[in-house]
Design a protein around this motif. Structure first.
Motif, short mmCIF file in Angstrom:
data_model
loop_
_atom_site.label_atom_id
_atom_site.label_comp_id
_atom_site.label_asym_id
_atom_site.label_seq_id
_atom_site.Cartn_x
_atom_site.Cartn_y
_atom_site.Cartn_z
N ILE A 18 -83.71 -39.61 -26.25
CA ILE A 18 -84.59 -38.50 -26.59
C ILE A 18 -85.40 -38.76 -27.86
O ILE A 18 -86.58 -38.43 -27.96
N THR A 19 -84.78 -39.46 -28.84
CA THR A 19 -85.46 -39.73 -30.11
C THR A 19 -86.64 -40.68 -29.88
O THR A 19 -87.75 -40.43 -30.35
N LYS A 42 -81.81 -50.41 -21.41
CA LYS A 42 -80.95 -51.13 -20.45
C LYS A 42 -80.70 -50.33 -19.17
O LYS A 42 -80.31 -50.89 -18.15
N TYR A 52 -77.60 -36.78 -18.57
CA TYR A 52 -77.67 -35.85 -19.69
C TYR A 52 -77.50 -34.42 -19.20
O TYR A 52 -78.46 -33.79 -18.81
N ARG A 54 -75.63 -32.05 -20.98
CA ARG A 54 -75.17 -31.07 -21.95
C ARG A 54 -76.33 -30.25 -22.52
O ARG A 54 -77.49 -30.61 -22.39
N ALA A 55 -75.93 -29.16 -23.17
CA ALA A 55 -76.92 -28.29 -23.78
C ALA A 55 -77.16 -28.77 -25.21
O ALA A 55 -76.23 -29.20 -25.88
N ILE A 174 -77.51 -52.18 -29.80
CA ILE A 174 -77.46 -53.64 -29.63
C ILE A 174 -78.21 -54.32 -30.77
O ILE A 174 -77.87 -55.43 -31.19
N PHE A 273 -66.78 -36.92 -25.04
CA PHE A 273 -67.51 -37.78 -25.98
C PHE A 273 -66.59 -38.17 -27.12
O PHE A 273 -65.92 -37.31 -27.69
N ASP A 293 -79.52 -41.74 -33.43
CA ASP A 293 -78.09 -42.09 -33.51
C ASP A 293 -77.86 -43.55 -33.88
O ASP A 293 -76.78 -43.90 -34.34
N THR A 306 -79.58 -34.45 -32.73
CA THR A 306 -80.93 -34.70 -32.21
C THR A 306 -81.98 -34.23 -33.21
O THR A 306 -82.98 -34.91 -33.45
C1 LIG Z 1 -70.67 -33.25 -27.61
C2 LIG Z 1 -71.99 -33.41 -28.30
C3 LIG Z 1 -72.82 -32.32 -28.45
C4 LIG Z 1 -74.06 -32.44 -29.11
N1 LIG Z 1 -74.84 -31.32 -29.26
C5 LIG Z 1 -75.99 -31.42 -29.95
C6 LIG Z 1 -76.83 -30.28 -30.15
O1 LIG Z 1 -76.53 -29.16 -29.71
N2 LIG Z 1 -77.98 -30.43 -30.86
C7 LIG Z 1 -78.35 -31.63 -31.38
O2 LIG Z 1 -79.39 -31.71 -32.07
N3 LIG Z 1 -77.59 -32.76 -31.18
C8 LIG Z 1 -76.43 -32.67 -30.49
N4 LIG Z 1 -75.67 -33.79 -30.28
C9 LIG Z 1 -76.15 -35.10 -30.77
C10 LIG Z 1 -77.16 -35.70 -29.81
O3 LIG Z 1 -76.63 -35.75 -28.50
C11 LIG Z 1 -77.55 -37.11 -30.28
O4 LIG Z 1 -77.83 -37.08 -31.65
C12 LIG Z 1 -78.79 -37.60 -29.52
O5 LIG Z 1 -78.52 -37.68 -28.14
C13 LIG Z 1 -79.19 -38.99 -30.02
O6 LIG Z 1 -80.34 -39.41 -29.33
P1 LIG Z 1 -80.83 -40.92 -29.45
O7 LIG Z 1 -82.07 -41.00 -28.64
O8 LIG Z 1 -80.91 -41.31 -30.88
O9 LIG Z 1 -79.68 -41.79 -28.83
P2 LIG Z 1 -79.12 -41.80 -27.31
O10 LIG Z 1 -79.31 -40.48 -26.66
O11 LIG Z 1 -77.75 -42.37 -27.39
O12 LIG Z 1 -80.10 -42.82 -26.56
C14 LIG Z 1 -80.00 -44.21 -26.75
C15 LIG Z 1 -80.78 -44.91 -25.66
O13 LIG Z 1 -80.65 -46.32 -25.93
C16 LIG Z 1 -80.34 -46.99 -24.72
N5 LIG Z 1 -79.60 -48.22 -25.01
C17 LIG Z 1 -78.32 -48.32 -25.39
N6 LIG Z 1 -77.97 -49.62 -25.51
C18 LIG Z 1 -79.07 -50.34 -25.21
C19 LIG Z 1 -79.36 -51.72 -25.11
N7 LIG Z 1 -78.40 -52.63 -25.31
N8 LIG Z 1 -80.60 -52.12 -24.77
C20 LIG Z 1 -81.56 -51.21 -24.51
N9 LIG Z 1 -81.34 -49.87 -24.54
C21 LIG Z 1 -80.13 -49.45 -24.89
C22 LIG Z 1 -79.54 -45.97 -23.90
O14 LIG Z 1 -79.61 -46.29 -22.52
C23 LIG Z 1 -80.25 -44.66 -24.25
O15 LIG Z 1 -81.30 -44.40 -23.36
C24 LIG Z 1 -74.45 -33.67 -29.62
C25 LIG Z 1 -73.62 -34.80 -29.47
C26 LIG Z 1 -72.40 -34.67 -28.82
C27 LIG Z 1 -71.52 -35.87 -28.68
#
Ligand SMILES: Cc1cc2nc3c(=O)[nH]c(=O)nc-3n(C[C@H](O)[C@H](O)[C@H](O)COP(=O)(O)OP(=O)(O)OC[C@H]3O[C@@H](n4cnc5c(N)ncnc54)[C@H](O)[C@@H]3O)c2cc1C
Length: 400
Positions: A18-19, A42, A52, A54-55, A174, A273, A293, A306
């Motif tokens: 999402i980021t 990947k 995905y 969850r809320a 990675i 999680f 993240d 997020t």
């Molecule tokens: C139980 C729970 C509840 C949550 N509730 C909330 C909430 O209510 N509000 C909120 O703001 N946040 C919440 N969060 C946090 C939120 O889910 C994360 O901060 C957010 O999803 C991070 O997004 P991201 O895009 O940084 O990483 P991710 O969503 O982890 O995306 C990473 C991407 O990188 C890709 N990737 C991974 N490895 C590789 C690789 N080797 N090569 C290429 N691509 C790769 C993955 O496929 C994925 O598409 C919650 C977290 C948890 C655990």
């Protein structure tokens, strides 16, 4: 989105979470074809939305980002406002000892909403699909080289180059592994169960969080008769929770939230999680920045992960937009240092605050009960403090 026909781009973004999706959309909306992006994930599908379920609670800083991208009305139509937040502390599963009631508004504006992550990602995906300056690849990266003029990434036998590499590949990045990037990390010794529920009573847009000695349990309203539950439990209770029957899960949720939701009719999308704390020591390196993240993984008790990541991309895109507009090199250290300087205070404050709250409340140390109650009762008795808590969580006072 296009198929790749040129191995060089302005920015390579690793991870299509999402980021990263928001970063690509923000840069493309602001710069159009003046910027070329390659996104590498990947996962096999373009929009791995089925994963995905969850809320997500989205705060005002995210709302404002959506407004700047012209997608807020679309997002709002799928989102549910949180009008009130009730926080309590229990010394056992039944007995709640103190309550904090927060009016969830900043200057009369709702300070946070809840949206299904699938729906939010779908909206962003639809928007980015229309853009021709983004190439999305599905592959594993085997090598990364950071150089003074450009970076290169090896994907299968293909070498891709760009001026800047953005690591948006989540907690198990990675890029961090390949480049041996160090983080300050610890395990929470907790796991979170997340599920969506249907219930008999209208939740009246109230979010509830109860701090149990075994970890916090939270209820987020996602529709009048639908809510999301996030239940964090200490490791010694994990097996019990992992093997819980639907009937017992319903009873546990009702025990905590019956006053707000009545009876639980259905439980869907239960998933687990692992929870850990991790912040990279530096948000940048030569021609590399980390976002979301990949840069910081925090406790979900305040639903801010997020939101924090999206504030990274607001800050980063400002530097990139300025550099491209003036024909400057987007990978130069001064822009990346600026990103670090502006983002680290927000990241550290948020991560350590939620870590501290979790440490104080998620334990069975009887001697701490008066302090746990004191903190909640003190906040409840000071209206200014209550407003500050809501404003702080909304992220609107963060400067970039
Ligand atoms: C139980 C729970 C509840 C949550 N509730 C909330 C909430 O209510 N509000 C909120 O703001 N946040 C919440 N969060 C946090 C939120 O889910 C994360 O901060 C957010 O999803 C991070 O997004 P991201 O895009 O940084 O990483 P991710 O969503 O982890 O995306 C990473 C991407 O990188 C890709 N990737 C991974 N490895 C590789 C690789 N080797 N090569 C290429 N691509 C790769 C993955 O496929 C994925 O598409 C919650 C977290 C948890 C655990």
């Amino acid at each position: 989105m296009n198929q790749l026909n040129n191995n060089h781009s302005d920015i390579i973004i690793v991870g299509n979470g999402i980021t990263s999706q928001f970063l690509a959309l923000k840069l493309s909306k602001m710069l159009g074809n003046r910027i070329r992006l390659i996104i590498i994930d990947k996962q096999k599908e373009d929009n791995p939305s089925s994963e995905y379920v969850r809320a997500l609670s989205i705060s005002l800083s995210t709302v404002n980002l959506c407004k700047s991208l012209g997608i807020w009305e679309l997002v709002k139509s799928k989102a549910h406002p949180i009008n009130k937040i009730v926080i309590s502390h229990s010394i056992s599963d039944e007995k709640k000892t103190s309550f904090l009631n927060l009016d969830n508004r900043v200057n009369e504006e709702v300070a946070s909403y809840v949206i299904n992550e699938t729906a939010l990602r779908e909206i962003i995906f639809q928007e980015t699909s229309k853009l021709s300056n983004i190439n999305l690849m599905h592959n594993n990266i085997s090598e990364v080289k950071l150089g003074s003029d450009q970076i290169s990434v090896k994907v299968n036998d293909q070498i891709l180059t760009s001026k800047l590499l953005v690591a948006g590949d989540g907690r198990k990045s990675i890029i961090k592994k390949l480049l041996n990037i160090k983080s300050v990390s610890w395990d929470y010794n907790q796991m979170a169960l997340s599920c969506l529920i249907k219930h008999t009573k209208n939740n009246e847009n109230i979010a509830v969080e109860n701090f149990l000695p075994t970890g916090p349990i939270a209820l987020l309203p996602i529709g009048d008769y639908h809510s999301s539950v996030i239940w964090s439990v200490n490791k010694n209770k994990i097996d019990e929770v992992k093997n819980i029957s639907i009937g017992d899960l319903k009873l546990t949720i009702e025990e905590q939230f019956k006053n707000y939701i009545g009876e639980v009719i259905a439980v869907d999308n239960s998933s687990f999680f692992e929870l850990n704390f991790s912040i990279v020591r530096k948000l940048y390196s030569e021609r590399l920045v980390l976002i979301g993240d990949a840069a910081h993984s925090i406790h979900p008790l305040a639903g801010q992960g997020t939101n924090l990541g999206l504030r990274d991309i607001i800050c980063l895109s400002e530097g990139v937009i300025e550099a491209i507009k003036y024909g400057l090199d987007i990978g130069t250290t001064s822009y990346l240092q600026d990103y670090q300087k502006k983002r680290m205070p927000d990241i550290l404050t948020s991560a350590l605050t939620y870590d501290g709250i979790n440490r104080l409340y998620s334990n069975n140390i009887g001697g701490l009960n008066p302090l746990k109650d004191f903190a909640i009762n003190l906040a409840e008795s000071i209206p200014f403090l209550k407003k500050s808590l809501v404003k702080g969580g909304s992220g609107v006072n963060i400067r970039y």
